[in-house]
Design an enzyme around this catalytic site. Structure first.
Site, PDB file in Angstrom:
ATOM      1  N   HIS A   9      10.881  34.082 -49.630  1.00  0.00           N
ATOM      2  CA  HIS A   9      10.791  34.537 -51.029  1.00  0.00           C
ATOM      3  C   HIS A   9      12.160  34.576 -51.715  1.00  0.00           C
ATOM      4  O   HIS A   9      12.251  35.005 -52.858  1.00  0.00           O
ATOM      5  CB  HIS A   9      10.148  35.930 -51.096  1.00  0.00           C
ATOM      6  CG  HIS A   9       8.762  35.943 -50.537  1.00  0.00           C
ATOM      7  ND1 HIS A   9       7.648  35.687 -51.290  1.00  0.00           N
ATOM      8  CD2 HIS A   9       8.327  36.132 -49.264  1.00  0.00           C
ATOM      9  CE1 HIS A   9       6.575  35.732 -50.523  1.00  0.00           C
ATOM     10  NE2 HIS A   9       6.958  36.012 -49.284  1.00  0.00           N
ATOM     11  N   SER A  59       8.126  40.596 -48.288  1.00  0.00           N
ATOM     12  CA  SER A  59       7.085  39.897 -49.044  1.00  0.00           C
ATOM     13  C   SER A  59       6.118  40.816 -49.776  1.00  0.00           C
ATOM     14  O   SER A  59       5.492  40.400 -50.744  1.00  0.00           O
ATOM     15  CB  SER A  59       6.311  38.970 -48.117  1.00  0.00           C
ATOM     16  OG  SER A  59       5.778  39.672 -47.026  1.00  0.00           O
ATOM     17  N   LYS A 108       6.289  28.280 -51.533  1.00  0.00           N
ATOM     18  CA  LYS A 108       6.570  29.215 -52.628  1.00  0.00           C
ATOM     19  C   LYS A 108       7.364  28.463 -53.707  1.00  0.00           C
ATOM     20  O   LYS A 108       6.767  27.630 -54.388  1.00  0.00           O
ATOM     21  CB  LYS A 108       7.231  30.460 -52.057  1.00  0.00           C
ATOM     22  CG  LYS A 108       6.312  31.019 -50.921  1.00  0.00           C
ATOM     23  CD  LYS A 108       6.729  32.269 -50.304  1.00  0.00           C
ATOM     24  CE  LYS A 108       6.040  32.541 -48.980  1.00  0.00           C
ATOM     25  NZ  LYS A 108       4.586  32.466 -48.944  1.00  0.00           N
TER      26      LYS A 108
HETATM   27  C1  PLP Z   1       8.261  36.164 -45.481  1.00  0.00           C
HETATM   28  C2  PLP Z   1       7.361  35.028 -45.122  1.00  0.00           C
HETATM   29  N1  PLP Z   1       7.656  34.254 -44.073  1.00  0.00           N
HETATM   30  C3  PLP Z   1       6.873  33.223 -43.713  1.00  0.00           C
HETATM   31  C4  PLP Z   1       5.713  32.938 -44.399  1.00  0.00           C
HETATM   32  C5  PLP Z   1       4.840  31.803 -43.942  1.00  0.00           C
HETATM   33  O1  PLP Z   1       5.017  30.685 -44.744  1.00  0.00           O
HETATM   34  P1  PLP Z   1       3.909  29.561 -44.913  1.00  0.00           P
HETATM   35  O2  PLP Z   1       3.010  29.985 -46.001  1.00  0.00           O
HETATM   36  O3  PLP Z   1       4.716  28.356 -45.241  1.00  0.00           O
HETATM   37  O4  PLP Z   1       3.212  29.413 -43.600  1.00  0.00           O
HETATM   38  C6  PLP Z   1       5.370  33.702 -45.501  1.00  0.00           C
HETATM   39  C7  PLP Z   1       4.146  33.378 -46.258  1.00  0.00           C
HETATM   40  O5  PLP Z   1       3.363  34.178 -46.641  1.00  0.00           O
HETATM   41  C8  PLP Z   1       6.196  34.782 -45.870  1.00  0.00           C
HETATM   42  O6  PLP Z   1       5.882  35.573 -46.912  1.00  0.00           O
END
Ligand code: PLP
Length: 395
Positions: free
Chosen positions: A210, A182, A241
Site C-alpha cells: 500500500h 492495510s 494496487k
Molecule cells: C499488505 C499486503 N501485502 C500483500 C498483499 C497481497 O497482495 P496480492 O493481492 O497481490 O496477492 C496484500 C493484499 O491485500 C496486502 O494488503
C-alpha cells in the site's frame, strides 16, 4: 469423524445473511473506477486499492491488449521452466530501476511473494520478527518457514527491542513489517525499525503493497518517504494496487533475490508465471507513474479532504496517515448495518470485523483514488453523515 463436519457446522456467514447484512463477495459489473455499477445502480467506490486510478487507463489497457496479441493469454508454466517471457525480464529490470535496488523478481501474486520469500529465507535455526498487524501472507510465509516466529506489538519499536535484546546472535534474523498497514492505514515507524536492525544485526523486509505509488517523492514507498532506502534489505510490492494489475515482486541485493530466492521460492518455482497482459500492464503503469507525479498529488489531496471531512463529522479514523482511512464503529453489527445502508445511499465501503480486527474495533475500511472527483467525495461524506447519525455512531 467426517473431515467436512466443520463445514456443515459453520454458520457464521449464514447468520449475517439471514439478518440481511451480508456484504462480502458483492458483484460489480463495470471497471474498478471511482464509480462502479452494482445491481444496476451506480455507487461511489470507496473500497478499491486502485490508488492511482490506472486499472481502466486507456494506455494500460492498450499495453495489455498488445501483449495478448503478441504472447497470447497465458504462460502455460512456471518462470523456472517454460514460463519466462522477455517481458518478465523487462519488467524485472524496470522494477529494479524504479525501486533503486540492484535486482527484482516477479511472482504471480503479492501473496505468493511473501509466502515464497519468507519461507525460503527463514530456515531452521533462524528467527523472523513480525508486527502483530502484519498482513496475512506475511504470517503465512513465516508459518511455512522452519524458523522461529516472534511477534511484537503493533508499531511498537520498544517491544521489538525487548525481544531483540534476548536474541541469540548466532541465529539469522529477519524483521518483516508492512510499510502501510492495510486495515488501519498507519505507516510503520521504519526509521526505528532499521536502527534496531542495525544495532542487533538483523535484516529488514518491508511489504509495501500500500506504499508503492502512494508514498515518497517518486512513489517508491515507505522507505523513500523516510529516506531510509539503503537501510531496507528487501522491499516487496504487489501489482494489485497502484500498479493496476495482478502479481507481485521482491527487490533487493542480487545475491539474495536473483541467486537465492529465484531458485528457492517454492510459490514462484512451482506456480505459473504472471500472464502477459498483467506484465505489460505493470510496465505501462510504472511508465505513467514516473511521467505523471500529479496523480499522486491528487490522491493526497483527496485523502486529506476525506480524512478532514470524516473527522469533522465526528468519526473515529484511528491512526490513519494514508489513503487507507478506517472509520472505526465498534461492534461488528454496526459495521454490517452501515456498509449496507451506505450502499443503499450509493457508496461502497468494506466492513472489517473480528477476527480481521480485534473484537469491538469493527470498522469500515475506506480507501481513495487519484481519480475521485470532489463531487464523488462530497456525495460520500453526505452519505456517511446520514448513515452515521441513523445508527448513532455520530451525533
Ligand atoms: C499488505 C499486503 N501485502 C500483500 C498483499 C497481497 O497482495 P496480492 O493481492 O497481490 O496477492 C496484500 C493484499 O491485500 C496486502 O494488503
Amino acid at each position: 469423524m467426517d473431515i467436512f463436519q466443520k463445514c456443515f457446522d459453520f454458520h457464521d456467514a449464514d447468520a449475517v445473511k439471514e439478518a440481511g447484512l451480508y456484504s462480502y463477495f458483492r458483484t460489480i459489473s463495470s471497471a474498478q473506477d471511482p464509480v462502479v455499477r452494482m445491481d444496476g445502480h451506480e455507487v461511489v467506490m470507496l473500497g478499491s486499492n486502485n490508488y492511482l486510478g490506472l486499472t481502466n487507463h486507456p494506455e494500460v489497457k492498450r499495453a495489455a491488449q498488445d501483449a495478448i496479441e503478441k504472447y497470447g493469454t497465458g504462460c502455460a508454466g512456471s518462470r523456472f521452466l517454460n514460463g519466462t517471457l522477455d517481458i518478465h525480464i523487462r519488467l524485472e529490470e524496470k522494477l529494479a530501476a524504479f525501486m533503486k535496488k540492484p535486482a527484482a523478481l516477479t511472482f504471480s501474486t503479492g501473496f505468493q511473494v511473501n509466502l515464497g520469500v519468507i519461507s525460503c529465507l527463514v530456515e531452521r535455526g533462524d528467527v523472523v520478527y513480525l508486527d502483530k498487524l502484519d498482513h496475512a501472507c506475511i504470517i503465512d510465509g513465516a508459518r511455512l518457514g522452519f524458523g522461529a516466529v516472534v511477534k511484537f506489538n503493533h508499531n511498537d519499536a520498544e517491544d521489538l527491542e525487548r525481544r531483540l535484546a534476548v536474541r541469540d546472535p548466532k541465529k539469522g534474523a529477519l524483521i518483516v513489517v508492512d510499510g502501510v498497514f492495510s486495515m488501519e492505514g498507519d505507516i510503520v515507524n521504519l526509521p526505528a525499525i532499521v536502527a534496531l536492525a542495525q544495532k542487533h544485526s538483523c535484516r529488514v523486509m518491508v511489504d509495501d503493497a500500500h506504499g508503492i505509488g502512494v508514498l515518497g517523492a517518486h512513489g517508491r514507498g515507505t522507505a523513500e518517504h523516510f529516506g531510509v532506502e539503503d537501510k531496507v534489505d528487501l522491499i516487496m510490492g504487489t501489482f494489485s494496487k497502484s500498479l493496476a494489475s495482478v502479481g507481485g515482486f521482491i527487490a533487493g541485493d542480487e545475491r539474495v533475490v536473483t541467486n537465492f530466492i529465484k531458485h528457492r521460492a517454492r510459490s514462484m518455482i512451482f506456480s505459473a508465471a504472471a500472464p502477459p497482459a498483467s506484465v505489460a500492464s505493470v510496465l505501462k503503469a510504472i511508465e505513467i507513474i514516473e511521467r505523471e507525479p500529479e496523480r499522486r498529488a491528487r490522491l493526497w489531496e483527496n485523502t486529506r479532504f476525506m480524512a478532514e471531512g470524516l473527522r469533522a463529522l465526528g468519526f473515529d479514523t484511528g491512526e490513519s496517515q494514508t489513503p487507507v482511512i478506517p472509520v472505526v464503529v465498534g461492534e461488528d453489527r454496526i459495521a454490517f448495518v452501515m456498509a449496507l445502508r451506505l450502499q443503499q445511499e450509493g457508496v461502497f465501503v468494506n466492513p472489517i470485523v473480528s477476527p480481521g480486527v480485534p473484537p469491538g474495533r469493527a470498522m469500515l475500511r475506506t480507501s481513495f483514488m487519484a481519480t475521485h472527483t470532489r463531487e464523488h467525495l462530497t456525495r460520500a461524506l453526505e452519505a456517511f453523515a446520514k448513515v452515521g447519525r441513523e445508527v448513532g455512531v455520530i451525533s
